[in-house]
Design a protein around this motif. Structure first.
Motif, PDB file in Angstrom:
ATOM      1  N   THR A 143       2.922   5.202   0.722  1.00 24.76           N
ATOM      2  CA  THR A 143       3.042   5.272  -0.741  1.00 24.76           C
ATOM      3  C   THR A 143       4.459   4.922  -1.171  1.00 24.76           C
ATOM      4  OG1 THR A 143       1.321   6.964  -0.890  1.00 24.76           O
ATOM      5  CG2 THR A 143       2.842   6.804  -2.752  1.00 24.76           C
ATOM      6  N   ALA A 157       5.993   1.524  -3.067  1.00 23.93           N
ATOM      7  CA  ALA A 157       6.729   1.667  -4.322  1.00 23.93           C
ATOM      8  C   ALA A 157       8.099   0.998  -4.247  1.00 23.93           C
ATOM      9  CB  ALA A 157       6.896   3.141  -4.668  1.00 23.93           C
ATOM     10  N   HIS A 178       8.590   5.023  -9.967  1.00 25.61           N
ATOM     11  CA  HIS A 178       9.201   5.604  -8.766  1.00 25.61           C
ATOM     12  C   HIS A 178       9.032   7.123  -8.749  1.00 25.61           C
ATOM     13  CE1 HIS A 178      12.020   1.926  -8.062  1.00 25.61           C
ATOM     14  NE2 HIS A 178      10.846   1.781  -7.469  1.00 25.61           N
ATOM     15  N   ALA A 218       5.543   7.890  -7.714  1.00 19.21           N
ATOM     16  CA  ALA A 218       5.345   7.631  -6.281  1.00 19.21           C
ATOM     17  C   ALA A 218       5.918   8.762  -5.437  1.00 19.21           C
ATOM     18  CB  ALA A 218       5.988   6.305  -5.890  1.00 19.21           C
TER      19      ALA A 218
END
Length: 132
Positions: free
Chosen positions: A59, A63, A116, A119
């Motif tokens: 993940t 990102a 961000h 994420a």
């Protein structure tokens, strides 16, 4: 003399009964948050499932975290120490904040872009980590 002994025993029994009745309430009050509006701090687990760590790592790499992309996936074990996950989250957080420092404040959350931020929190939730 018998009357004095009887009174002392009755007092001791009464004090013991009161202590036994009050102790559970005191323990419950001690465990409850004492200040309204303050979040209770949840402790991180001692270990993280390797599959959860790998999913969180992916993940963060997707990102844009170079640190997460360079880190090695966990393999050959069921669990990894929680410090692996907290280090990964902290490195990605610092990396994202540095990359997003020139964004306008309306496009940021916690000094990084909203994407961000999402994420990082998604990765943390996947691993069950609350503080890093």
């Amino acid at each position: 003399m018998n009357r004095i002994v009887r009174n002392v025993l009755a007092t001791a029994l009464t004090a013991g009964a009161l202590t036994a009745a009050v102790a559970p309430a005191a323990v419950a009050a001690e465990q409850a948050p004492s200040v309204a509006g303050v979040q209770a701090q949840v402790r991180n687990p001692k270990t993280v499932k390797a599959a959860d760590y790998n999913q969180a790592r992916s993940t963060l790499a997707n990102a844009g975290s170079k640190t997460a992309a360079k880190s090695h996936p966990a393999h050959g074990t069921n669990d990894v120490p929680v410090s692996y996950g907290t280090s990964l989250l902290a490195a990605a957080r610092d990396e994202f904040r540095a990359a997003d420092k020139n964004l306008p404040p309306k496009d940021k959350k916690s000094d990084m872009s909203i994407a961000h931020y999402n994420a990082i929190h998604s990765a943390a939730k996947t691993m069950g980590i609350d503080t890093w």
